[in-house]
Motif scaffolding. Structure first.
Motif, PDB file in Angstrom:
ATOM      1  N   UNK A 526      56.259  58.164   8.405  1.00 32.54           N
ATOM      2  CA  UNK A 526      57.640  57.905   7.978  1.00 32.54           C
ATOM      3  C   UNK A 526      57.553  56.765   6.982  1.00 32.54           C
ATOM      4  N   UNK A 527      57.992  56.994   5.761  1.00 31.25           N
ATOM      5  CA  UNK A 527      57.806  55.972   4.727  1.00 31.25           C
ATOM      6  C   UNK A 527      56.325  55.653   4.604  1.00 31.25           C
ATOM      7  N   UNK A 528      55.999  54.361   4.647  1.00 30.93           N
ATOM      8  CA  UNK A 528      54.593  53.979   4.484  1.00 30.93           C
ATOM      9  C   UNK A 528      53.884  53.787   5.825  1.00 30.93           C
ATOM     10  N   UNK A 529      54.547  54.138   6.927  1.00 33.31           N
ATOM     11  CA  UNK A 529      53.910  53.975   8.245  1.00 33.31           C
ATOM     12  C   UNK A 529      53.385  55.315   8.750  1.00 33.31           C
ATOM     13  N   UNK A 530      52.160  55.268   9.241  1.00 28.86           N
ATOM     14  CA  UNK A 530      51.545  56.466   9.824  1.00 28.86           C
ATOM     15  C   UNK A 530      51.385  56.241  11.321  1.00 28.86           C
ATOM     16  N   UNK A 531      51.650  57.289  12.075  1.00 27.70           N
ATOM     17  CA  UNK A 531      51.475  57.221  13.529  1.00 27.70           C
ATOM     18  C   UNK A 531      50.417  58.236  13.933  1.00 27.70           C
ATOM     19  N   UNK A 532      49.408  57.776  14.643  1.00 22.30           N
ATOM     20  CA  UNK A 532      48.424  58.717  15.184  1.00 22.30           C
ATOM     21  C   UNK A 532      48.515  58.594  16.700  1.00 22.30           C
ATOM     22  N   UNK A 533      48.994  59.658  17.322  1.00 19.27           N
ATOM     23  CA  UNK A 533      49.167  59.659  18.773  1.00 19.27           C
ATOM     24  C   UNK A 533      47.943  60.293  19.411  1.00 19.27           C
ATOM     25  N   UNK A 534      47.523  59.718  20.519  1.00 18.94           N
ATOM     26  CA  UNK A 534      46.253  60.119  21.122  1.00 18.94           C
ATOM     27  C   UNK A 534      46.389  60.214  22.632  1.00 18.94           C
ATOM     28  N   UNK A 535      45.662  61.135  23.221  1.00 18.50           N
ATOM     29  CA  UNK A 535      45.565  61.198  24.682  1.00 18.50           C
ATOM     30  C   UNK A 535      44.104  61.387  25.044  1.00 18.50           C
ATOM     31  N   UNK A 536      43.635  60.610  25.988  1.00 19.35           N
ATOM     32  CA  UNK A 536      42.258  60.767  26.478  1.00 19.35           C
ATOM     33  C   UNK A 536      42.308  61.236  27.923  1.00 19.35           C
ATOM     34  N   UNK A 537      42.063  62.510  28.115  1.00 21.15           N
ATOM     35  CA  UNK A 537      42.135  63.108  29.456  1.00 21.15           C
ATOM     36  C   UNK A 537      40.730  63.088  30.060  1.00 21.15           C
ATOM     37  N   UNK A 547      40.885  57.355   9.966  1.00 20.72           N
ATOM     38  CA  UNK A 547      41.061  57.011   8.555  1.00 20.72           C
ATOM     39  C   UNK A 547      42.453  57.444   8.098  1.00 20.72           C
ATOM     40  N   UNK A 548      43.178  56.475   7.557  1.00 19.47           N
ATOM     41  CA  UNK A 548      44.494  56.779   6.969  1.00 19.47           C
ATOM     42  C   UNK A 548      44.481  56.150   5.579  1.00 19.47           C
ATOM     43  N   UNK A 549      44.199  56.954   4.553  1.00 17.08           N
ATOM     44  CA  UNK A 549      44.045  56.383   3.216  1.00 17.08           C
ATOM     45  C   UNK A 549      45.245  55.529   2.813  1.00 17.08           C
ATOM     46  N   UNK A 550      44.949  54.386   2.216  1.00 13.96           N
ATOM     47  CA  UNK A 550      46.021  53.534   1.683  1.00 13.96           C
ATOM     48  C   UNK A 550      46.548  52.515   2.668  1.00 13.96           C
TER      49      UNK A 550
END
Ligand code: AHR
Length: 603
Positions: A526-537, A547-550
């Motif tokens: 959203x805009x310049x923010x990136x969200x990477x959601x993760x689950x470790x089962x 890696x999130x370029x920029x």
């Protein structure tokens, strides 16, 4: 594991994705989020008795069927005062397994009749300690008709919920007589200070999730055990003394003081989109005369059109005018979504649902073409063929962790022409949400989020549970009546909060050197923010490079516990969110703990 987020392109995600499902279950409404604190105040339900009451002094109490308050509140509390009585006498009410006294201004309302002229004293006192947390004395004169009285008074915060409400009067003044009381109510200062409003402590917990919608009023509690016991919208509006209440579907009487208008105030005050469930000719008890089809269904369709006119009509319409008369609101409620029935795929509802759905749908669309109609099942055998345009379908998923794991890709290849509302889901059949179950829910949620072009809305269910009255577990938020430490945020609550408060508007492509499982992910921006959601089962910690370029900075927030059976409850709280700052030049390296749900927010 290396993940790389493609900053270009992506699919729009649903802005409504995370929200709430609410029905009165586990005393989530009466005794829960609703602000009225005294139990059994209108002696409603199928078996009225003296639950929650006790005599104060040497008087006797009875539920009186011959001295109704109104045609809706048909029973009252009779107090017989012996002829030689002196001193303060009356009754106590223990609330819903206690009364939270939070130090705000409290207001008590009550109806009273019988010959009495003198003081009434209301107190909030520690049941065991006898400490007084609030007191008010008012002068009343009552006669042979019920009159209403109220009083507001300051309180001091009680250390726990072990508090009694007492209402007493001068026994000598009433000696040899009877007095009647009804609809005795007690409210703290409610959320946004609304009359007949909500309890702040529980609203605060919900607000912490920043949900987008509220589905109400059920769930099974919409349906009733039989048609006459269904949730009847027109009996949940207007003055409280005109609301009869009903025997709810979850084994206790509902007062319906939390009624149709109160649900809409709740939505408005918390910024939630209302999703109104309407009764569709099907109740829970197959012996109760449902499903209703053919000509017999028409009065129920008409009734729902009346309900919609109450919600959406202006003051020139019959039911819109009733809304204006009841709450003074001339503008309509902002309703855009209506769900027809609840779980009509179950319990013998499927075969008749194509007819029932189509008829409710057509009647509603004819009057209100702007409304989004939601079918209560996505099972195509229970739906009309073809389905009308624009329908969303409700899919419920109470499941095991293993199945949630396996169903990560459930929505990847579904027909995209009829979007989904996942109106209820959660790891089922345990007492409290635990880490394994909550991680598995996160996997299911990741599957929904990356398909949120077709999954429009999703809600964990049930949402609330008063720990003294549990009909269904697990639940998202538990509570007791302790005004300070009485709200218990579960592991699943934190997962909902993490996912809902970190929402992008575009789902991004992620490339990886690893397959899904035991780690699952989904990225958005959203805009310049990136969200990477993760689950470790799994039991192993996992090293990740994302890696999130920029981007140059990131925070990692997670909930985790080495023990998959770890849970938060009313007695322990081993799991809370942890936040770490990460530096990186577009690539962030970190370790994901065992049994974890995390969000990396990068900018
Ligand atoms: O959430 C509890 C119940 O589960 C709901 O009332 C019903 O819709 C479902 O079966």
């Amino acid at each position: 594991i290396s993940l790389s987020v493609n900053p270009d392109g992506g699919n729009a995600s649903s802005p409504l994705l995370y929200g709430f499902m609410f029905e009165d279950i586990n005393h989530s409404g009466d005794g829960g989020i609703h602000g009225q604190l005294l139990q059994n105040n209108g002696f409603q339900g199928d078996s009225p008795n003296l639950t929650a009451y006790a005599a104060v002094g040497d008087v006797s109490l009875a539920v009186d069927f011959d001295n109704p308050l109104t045609s809706a509140i048909t029973r009252s509390l009779r107090i017989d005062v012996p002829s030689n009585t002196t001193g303060q006498v009356g009754f106590s009410n223990e609330g819903y397994w206690g009364i939270p006294v939070d130090g705000t201004t409290y207001t008590s309302y009550f109806f009273m009749k019988g010959n009495y002229s003198g003081d009434i004293t209301i107190k909030l006192v520690g049941t065991t300690s006898g400490v007084e947390y609030g007191k008010s004395t008012l002068k009343v004169t009552s006669g042979d008709k019920f009159s209403e009285f109220n009083t507001s008074f300051p309180t001091t915060r009680a250390p726990d919920g072990d508090v009694l409400y007492t209402l007493t009067f001068d026994g000598a003044q009433a000696a040899g007589d009877s007095l009647w009381f009804d609809l005795v109510m007690l409210y703290p200062t409610t959320y946004k200070n609304r009359y007949n409003g909500l309890k702040t402590q529980i609203v605060d917990a919900l607000n912490g999730v920043k949900g987008s919608f509220l589905r109400f009023p059920g769930g099974n509690n919409l349906e009733g055990a039989s048609p006459s016991n269904r949730w009847k919208w027109n009996e949940t509006v207007g003055p409280l003394e005109d609301r009869p209440g009903r025997q709810g579907d979850w084994s206790y009487p509902n007062t319906d003081a939390l009624g149709l208008d109160e649900y809409f105030y709740w939505c408005e005050d918390m910024g939630l989109e209302p999703v109104l469930g309407v009764w569709a000719g099907f109740s829970l008890d197959s012996g109760g005369g449902t499903p209703i089809t053919g000509d017999a269904l028409q009065p129920y369709i008409d009734d729902i059109l009346n309900e919609l006119e109450y919600i959406l009509g202006d003051s020139s319409s019959q039911y819109g005018a009733w809304r204006v008369a009841n709450i003074g609101r001339t503008e309509p409620w902002p309703l855009t979504m209506v769900e027809i029935g609840n779980e009509d795929n179950l319990g013998g509802g499927c075969a008749s649902y194509p007819e029932r759905f189509q008829r409710f749908h057509d009647a509603i669309k004819e009057e209100y073409p702007q409304l989004r109609i939601i079918a209560s099942t996505s099972n195509s055998t229970c739906l009309p063929d073809p389905l009308p345009e624009g329908i969303w379908t409700d899919y419920h998923n109470y499941n095991t962790p293993e199945n949630f794991y396996d169903e990560f890709n459930f929505f990847d290849n579904v027909d995209r022409s009829f979007p989904y509302f996942v109106g209820e889901y959660s790891r089922w059949e345990i007492d409290w949400p635990n880490m394994q179950g909550s991680v598995s829910e996160a996997i299911w949620m990741l599957g929904m989020e990356r398909n949120s072009d077709v999954v429009k809305m999703a809600a964990y269910a049930p949402t609330l549970n008063l720990v003294n009255s549990t009909q269904w577990t697990p639940d998202l938020i538990a509570f007791n009546q302790d005004p300070t430490d009485g709200v218990f945020l579960t592991t699943s609550y934190y997962v909902q909060q993490l996912f809902s408060t970190n929402r992008g508007d575009t789902i991004k492509e992620v490339t990886s050197d690893s397959a899904f499982g035991p780690v699952f992910w989904c990225a958005s921006s959203k805009g310049s923010t990136y969200y990477v959601k993760l689950a470790n089962y799994g039991q192993d910690t996992q090293s990740l490079d994302v890696t999130v370029p920029g981007t140059t900075t990131a925070t990692l927030t997670y909930v985790a516990n080495d023990d998959p059976s770890a849970y938060n409850s009313d007695e322990q709280h081993p799991v809370s969110p942890v936040t770490k700052s990460l530096a990186g030049n577009g690539t962030f390296a970190f370790t994901l703990p065992a049994w974890a749900v995390a969000v990396l927010a990068a900018q």
